[in-house]
Design a protein around this motif. Structure first.
Motif, short mmCIF file in Angstrom:
data_model
loop_
_atom_site.label_atom_id
_atom_site.label_comp_id
_atom_site.label_asym_id
_atom_site.label_seq_id
_atom_site.Cartn_x
_atom_site.Cartn_y
_atom_site.Cartn_z
N ASP A 99 31.18 -71.01 -76.16
CA ASP A 99 32.19 -71.59 -77.03
C ASP A 99 32.73 -72.83 -76.33
N GLY A 100 32.50 -74.00 -76.93
CA GLY A 100 32.85 -75.25 -76.27
C GLY A 100 34.33 -75.39 -75.96
N VAL A 101 35.16 -74.98 -76.90
CA VAL A 101 36.61 -75.11 -76.70
C VAL A 101 37.07 -74.22 -75.53
N LEU A 102 36.61 -72.97 -75.51
CA LEU A 102 36.99 -72.07 -74.42
C LEU A 102 36.42 -72.57 -73.10
N ALA A 103 35.21 -73.09 -73.11
CA ALA A 103 34.61 -73.62 -71.89
C ALA A 103 35.49 -74.72 -71.29
N ASN A 104 35.98 -75.60 -72.15
CA ASN A 104 36.85 -76.68 -71.68
C ASN A 104 38.18 -76.15 -71.16
N GLN A 105 38.73 -75.14 -71.85
CA GLN A 105 39.99 -74.53 -71.42
C GLN A 105 39.84 -73.87 -70.05
N VAL A 106 38.74 -73.15 -69.86
CA VAL A 106 38.48 -72.49 -68.58
C VAL A 106 38.30 -73.52 -67.47
N TYR A 107 37.57 -74.59 -67.78
CA TYR A 107 37.35 -75.66 -66.80
C TYR A 107 38.67 -76.27 -66.35
N GLN A 108 39.57 -76.52 -67.29
CA GLN A 108 40.88 -77.08 -66.95
C GLN A 108 41.64 -76.15 -66.01
N CYS A 109 41.55 -74.85 -66.26
CA CYS A 109 42.23 -73.89 -65.39
C CYS A 109 41.63 -73.88 -63.99
N ILE A 110 40.31 -73.91 -63.90
CA ILE A 110 39.63 -73.85 -62.60
C ILE A 110 39.99 -75.05 -61.72
N VAL A 111 39.93 -76.25 -62.30
CA VAL A 111 40.13 -77.46 -61.49
C VAL A 111 41.60 -77.70 -61.16
N ASN A 112 42.52 -77.04 -61.88
CA ASN A 112 43.94 -77.23 -61.62
C ASN A 112 44.56 -76.08 -60.85
N ASP A 113 43.75 -75.14 -60.41
CA ASP A 113 44.24 -74.00 -59.64
C ASP A 113 44.00 -74.27 -58.16
N CYS A 114 45.07 -74.34 -57.37
CA CYS A 114 44.90 -74.64 -55.95
C CYS A 114 44.97 -73.41 -55.07
N CYS A 115 45.01 -72.21 -55.67
CA CYS A 115 45.09 -70.98 -54.88
C CYS A 115 44.01 -69.96 -55.21
N TYR A 116 43.46 -70.00 -56.43
CA TYR A 116 42.47 -69.01 -56.86
C TYR A 116 41.31 -69.72 -57.55
N GLY A 117 40.22 -68.96 -57.77
CA GLY A 117 39.11 -69.46 -58.56
C GLY A 117 37.90 -69.87 -57.73
N PRO A 118 36.77 -70.10 -58.38
CA PRO A 118 35.53 -70.41 -57.67
C PRO A 118 35.58 -71.71 -56.89
N ASN B 146 31.74 -63.89 -63.57
CA ASN B 146 31.81 -64.76 -62.39
C ASN B 146 30.92 -65.98 -62.55
N SER B 147 29.74 -65.79 -63.12
CA SER B 147 28.82 -66.90 -63.33
C SER B 147 29.40 -67.92 -64.30
N MET B 148 30.04 -67.45 -65.36
CA MET B 148 30.64 -68.36 -66.34
C MET B 148 31.84 -69.09 -65.76
N LEU B 149 32.60 -68.42 -64.90
CA LEU B 149 33.74 -69.09 -64.27
C LEU B 149 33.26 -70.16 -63.29
N ARG B 150 32.16 -69.88 -62.59
CA ARG B 150 31.60 -70.89 -61.69
C ARG B 150 31.01 -72.07 -62.46
N ASP B 151 30.46 -71.78 -63.62
CA ASP B 151 29.85 -72.82 -64.45
C ASP B 151 30.26 -72.62 -65.90
N PRO B 152 31.42 -73.18 -66.31
CA PRO B 152 31.92 -72.96 -67.67
C PRO B 152 30.99 -73.42 -68.78
N SER B 153 30.00 -74.25 -68.47
CA SER B 153 29.06 -74.68 -69.50
C SER B 153 28.25 -73.51 -70.05
N GLN B 154 28.23 -72.38 -69.33
CA GLN B 154 27.53 -71.18 -69.81
C GLN B 154 28.32 -70.43 -70.89
N ILE B 155 29.61 -70.74 -71.02
CA ILE B 155 30.44 -70.04 -72.00
C ILE B 155 30.02 -70.44 -73.40
#
Length: 257
Positions: free
Chosen positions: A133-152, A122-131
């Motif tokens: 792996d830079g590539v995965l962090a960016n991928q997770v960030y893209q998912c979070i900001v483009n999700d209008c129904c779920y996520g932190p 949950n902490s990493m999803l709220r703040d992907p910079s904690q992940i």
């Protein structure tokens, strides 16, 4: 504004064929211009959450998780900057934030000595910079900001809207010179589960006597009414909070009937 059952069903049926994106929401507004943006977003979110609950299990089989993870690795191997996870989530019709959680958990299981705890995820999803792996962090960030129904991000917005509407409701009660007790005052009296406001002098609204108000700041469809009755409202009745249920969005009251 009152939304009829037929109007609600028309909106819900329209949502069956559209993906859960902001572009879809704009199209929905064009299709139903007489409905407020807040109402459409609330119905949109609730209908999509029902869909996710119905299909959740199939995305969490070991086979599905491994398939998604290998597709993620293959995708970022070809182009780490491309929205691989977001496109994968849209392709398999799963919420982007939930897809990000699946891939993040699988990644950490592979790269960490101990299984990741829910709080770490949950902490990493709220703040992907904690992940780690830079590539995965960016991928997770893209998912979070483009999700209008779920996520932190959505959770934060919902919490802020809920608080805002409670403040607006309090101001409205004060403006109308209605005497009430709020949750903090009720807890001080020993109640552990309470409505947002109890009216010390009941009022009549459209022929119904209102003793207390629970503000959900969301559209009250038939499913959510039944859920809230089971989880909260019958306990209010049992606690002698005399019963009349009023859902309110404060500035835009919507009820299906």
């Amino acid at each position: 504004m009152i939304l009829t059952k037929a109007q609600y069903d028309e909106i819900a049926q329209c949502l069956v064929s559209v993906p859960p994106t902001r572009q879809s929401l704009r199209k929905l507004k064009q299709r139903f211009p007489s409905q407020s943006q807040a109402t459409l977003l609330s119905i949109f979110s609730q209908e999509y959450q029902k869909h996710i609950k119905r299909t959740h299990a199939k995305h969490h089989t070991s086979e599905a998780i491994e398939s998604y993870y290998q597709r993620y690795l293959s995708g970022v191997g070809k182009n780490g900057a491309a929205p691989v996870l977001l496109e994968l989530a849209n392709e398999v019709d799963y919420a982007p934030s939930l897809m990000a959680r699946i891939i993040l958990e699988r990644f950490l299981q592979e790269h960490e000595e101990t299984p990741p705890s829910k709080s770490v995820i949950n902490s990493m999803l709220r703040d992907p910079s904690q992940i780690p792996d830079g590539v995965l962090a960016n991928q997770v960030y893209q998912c979070i900001v483009n999700d209008c129904c779920y996520g932190p991000l959505v959770d934060c917005i919902k919490h802020a809207i809920g608080h805002e509407h409670e403040v607006l409701l309090r101001d409205l009660l004060l403006e109308k010179n209605l005497s009430f007790l709020d949750e903090d005052q009720l807890r001080a009296k020993g109640y552990d589960k309470t409505p947002d406001f109890i009216l010390q002098v009941p009022v009549a609204v459209e022929g119904h006597i209102i003793h207390w108000i629970e503000s959900k700041a969301s559209f009250g469809d038939e499913c959510s009414h039944h859920a809230y009755l089971h989880d909260q409202f019958w306990s209010y009745w049992n606690r002698s909070f005399k019963e009349e249920i009023l859902y309110t969005e404060v500035t835009d009251i919507n009820r299906s009937h």
